[in-house]
Design a protein around this motif. Structure first.
Motif, PDB file in Angstrom:
ATOM      1  N   MET A  49     100.675  73.581  55.492  1.00  0.00           N
ATOM      2  CA  MET A  49     101.841  73.850  56.336  1.00  0.00           C
ATOM      3  C   MET A  49     101.387  74.052  57.777  1.00  0.00           C
ATOM      4  N   LYS A  50     102.058  73.345  58.707  1.00  0.00           N
ATOM      5  CA  LYS A  50     101.712  73.466  60.115  1.00  0.00           C
ATOM      6  C   LYS A  50     102.490  74.597  60.762  1.00  0.00           C
ATOM      7  N   VAL A  51     101.767  75.388  61.571  1.00  0.00           N
ATOM      8  CA  VAL A  51     102.404  76.496  62.286  1.00  0.00           C
ATOM      9  C   VAL A  51     101.872  76.542  63.715  1.00  0.00           C
ATOM     10  N   ILE A  52     102.611  77.228  64.570  1.00  0.00           N
ATOM     11  CA  ILE A  52     102.180  77.464  65.949  1.00  0.00           C
ATOM     12  C   ILE A  52     101.876  78.948  66.077  1.00  0.00           C
ATOM     13  N   LEU A  53     100.685  79.260  66.542  1.00  0.00           N
ATOM     14  CA  LEU A  53     100.322  80.668  66.674  1.00  0.00           C
ATOM     15  C   LEU A  53     101.117  81.327  67.795  1.00  0.00           C
ATOM     16  N   ASN A  54     101.777  82.413  67.440  1.00  0.00           N
ATOM     17  CA  ASN A  54     102.571  83.164  68.403  1.00  0.00           C
ATOM     18  C   ASN A  54     101.718  84.205  69.119  1.00  0.00           C
ATOM     19  N   SER A  55     100.516  84.436  68.572  1.00  0.00           N
ATOM     20  CA  SER A  55      99.552  85.368  69.158  1.00  0.00           C
ATOM     21  C   SER A  55      98.179  85.033  68.587  1.00  0.00           C
ATOM     22  N   ASP A  56      97.149  85.675  69.072  1.00  0.00           N
ATOM     23  CA  ASP A  56      95.803  85.424  68.553  1.00  0.00           C
ATOM     24  C   ASP A  56      95.710  85.914  67.103  1.00  0.00           C
ATOM     25  N   VAL A  57      95.139  85.093  66.240  1.00  0.00           N
ATOM     26  CA  VAL A  57      94.948  85.453  64.833  1.00  0.00           C
ATOM     27  C   VAL A  57      93.492  85.169  64.465  1.00  0.00           C
ATOM     28  N   THR A  58      92.793  86.199  64.021  1.00  0.00           N
ATOM     29  CA  THR A  58      91.389  86.052  63.659  1.00  0.00           C
ATOM     30  C   THR A  58      91.195  84.959  62.620  1.00  0.00           C
ATOM     31  N   ASN A  59      90.202  84.117  62.845  1.00  0.00           N
ATOM     32  CA  ASN A  59      89.827  83.010  61.953  1.00  0.00           C
ATOM     33  C   ASN A  59      90.828  81.860  61.944  1.00  0.00           C
ATOM     34  N   LEU A  60      91.858  81.949  62.788  1.00  0.00           N
ATOM     35  CA  LEU A  60      92.809  80.837  62.901  1.00  0.00           C
ATOM     36  C   LEU A  60      92.782  80.232  64.297  1.00  0.00           C
ATOM     37  N   GLY A  61      92.977  81.056  65.293  1.00  0.00           N
ATOM     38  CA  GLY A  61      92.982  80.546  66.652  1.00  0.00           C
ATOM     39  C   GLY A  61      93.676  81.478  67.615  1.00  0.00           C
ATOM     40  N   GLU A  62      94.046  80.919  68.760  1.00  0.00           N
ATOM     41  CA  GLU A  62      94.677  81.719  69.806  1.00  0.00           C
ATOM     42  C   GLU A  62      96.156  81.382  69.963  1.00  0.00           C
ATOM     43  N   GLU A  63      96.810  82.225  70.694  1.00  0.00           N
ATOM     44  CA  GLU A  63      98.218  82.015  71.006  1.00  0.00           C
ATOM     45  C   GLU A  63      98.429  80.600  71.554  1.00  0.00           C
ATOM     46  N   GLY A  64      99.400  79.896  70.974  1.00  0.00           N
ATOM     47  CA  GLY A  64      99.714  78.546  71.439  1.00  0.00           C
ATOM     48  C   GLY A  64      99.039  77.446  70.651  1.00  0.00           C
ATOM     49  N   ASP A  65      98.048  77.785  69.825  1.00  0.00           N
ATOM     50  CA  ASP A  65      97.360  76.765  69.024  1.00  0.00           C
ATOM     51  C   ASP A  65      98.226  76.321  67.846  1.00  0.00           C
ATOM     52  N   VAL A  66      98.047  75.080  67.436  1.00  0.00           N
ATOM     53  CA  VAL A  66      98.715  74.544  66.251  1.00  0.00           C
ATOM     54  C   VAL A  66      97.696  74.513  65.120  1.00  0.00           C
ATOM     55  N   CYS A  67      98.029  75.147  63.989  1.00  0.00           N
ATOM     56  CA  CYS A  67      97.101  75.236  62.854  1.00  0.00           C
ATOM     57  C   CYS A  67      97.783  74.841  61.554  1.00  0.00           C
ATOM     58  N   THR A  68      96.973  74.474  60.584  1.00  0.00           N
ATOM     59  CA  THR A  68      97.473  74.187  59.241  1.00  0.00           C
ATOM     60  C   THR A  68      97.003  75.303  58.321  1.00  0.00           C
ATOM     61  N   VAL A  69      97.935  75.944  57.631  1.00  0.00           N
ATOM     62  CA  VAL A  69      97.612  77.058  56.741  1.00  0.00           C
ATOM     63  C   VAL A  69      98.288  76.862  55.394  1.00  0.00           C
ATOM     64  N   ALA A  70      97.864  77.650  54.427  1.00  0.00           N
ATOM     65  CA  ALA A  70      98.492  77.604  53.103  1.00  0.00           C
ATOM     66  C   ALA A  70      99.931  78.095  53.218  1.00  0.00           C
ATOM     67  N   PRO A  71     100.868  77.429  52.565  1.00  0.00           N
ATOM     68  CA  PRO A  71     102.281  77.837  52.647  1.00  0.00           C
ATOM     69  C   PRO A  71     102.508  79.298  52.277  1.00  0.00           C
ATOM     70  N   GLY A  72     101.841  79.768  51.236  1.00  0.00           N
ATOM     71  CA  GLY A  72     102.024  81.159  50.818  1.00  0.00           C
ATOM     72  C   GLY A  72     101.545  82.135  51.870  1.00  0.00           C
ATOM     73  N   TYR A  73     100.422  81.816  52.519  1.00  0.00           N
ATOM     74  CA  TYR A  73      99.875  82.664  53.578  1.00  0.00           C
ATOM     75  C   TYR A  73     100.858  82.755  54.739  1.00  0.00           C
TER      76      TYR A  73
END
Length: 223
Positions: A1-25
């Motif tokens: 599932m693709k998401v846009i980081l609304n803030s910095d998230v450890t091990n994912l990225g920074e605010e504004g980054d587009v990441c793919t994560v598990a749907p349940g997470y």
């Protein structure tokens, strides 16, 4: 599932980054906490509106990291721990220990960003520890582990040497009386001389006692 980081998230990225994560997470943690937004055109537009603010914050993070790096590398961090005659610590110095020491100096660093060799330091000495800061920025922190009981150790060494000096004359008398090792076995002679050396015996006994105490301390000290 693709998401846009609304803030910095450890091990994912920074605010504004587009990441793919598990749907349940995403559904059970990230979205309920407002850490991310669903990836769609509407939310992409929202992020782009904030892009200049996001970049300004990133630039400030880079400046802050550079300042922390300068402070970390300016001088060694001295950590005092109880140690034995052999230099081994009663316990160990971990990333949590270093984080606490730095915090006491007004330098806040997450312990998981502190990379301690072999996960912990178990003897007095000087070590180099890597500290991850912002993005690819790292600092090389020099950690000096010293014995907090240095005076006590010195006194203990002096007592051992003194005890050895009192026993030595008796050995000299034995040698003068003609007690000598079998010259046919040089290796055995060397081993016997070492085993009879009172200073070696005293040191071995002291180290054995400390080893037992240190083993107990290691078992009770978290890594």
């Amino acid at each position: 599932m693709k998401v846009i980081l609304n803030s910095d998230v450890t091990n994912l990225g920074e605010e504004g980054d587009v990441c793919t994560v598990a749907p349940g997470y995403a559904r059970n943690y990230l979205l309920p906490k407002g850490l991310v937004m669903e990836f769609n055109k509407q939310n992409l537009a929202k992020i782009e509106e904030r892009r200049s603010e996001i970049e300004a914050r990133r630039e400030q993070k880079r400046k802050d990291a550079a300042g922390v790096k300068e402070r970390l590398e300016a001088e060694p961090l001295v950590v005092s721990m109880t140690a034995g005659i052999n230099g081994k610590l009663f316990g160990s110095v971990t990333n949590a220990t270093i984080a606490e020491q730095l915090a006491a100096q007004g330098i806040e660093v997450e312990r998981k960003r502190i990379d301690v060799p072999e996960h912990s330091l178990k003897a007095v000495g000087t070590y180099k520890v890597r500290v991850k800061l912002y993005a690819d920025e790292e600092a090389l922190l020099v950690v000096q582990v010293v014995a907090s009981n240095a005076r006590e150790l010195e006194e203990k060494r002096s007592r051992l040497v003194g005890a050895a000096a009192q026993i030595t004359p008796a050995q000299d008398e034995q040698e003068q009386a003609g007690e000598q090792a079998d010259p046919s076995d040089a290796d055995q002679e060397s081993a016997d001389e070492t085993s009879l050396d009172p200073e070696v015996i005293a040191m071995q006994q002291a180290l054995e006692e400390e080893a037992a105490q240190q083993e107990d301390a290691d078992r009770s000290s978290p890594e």
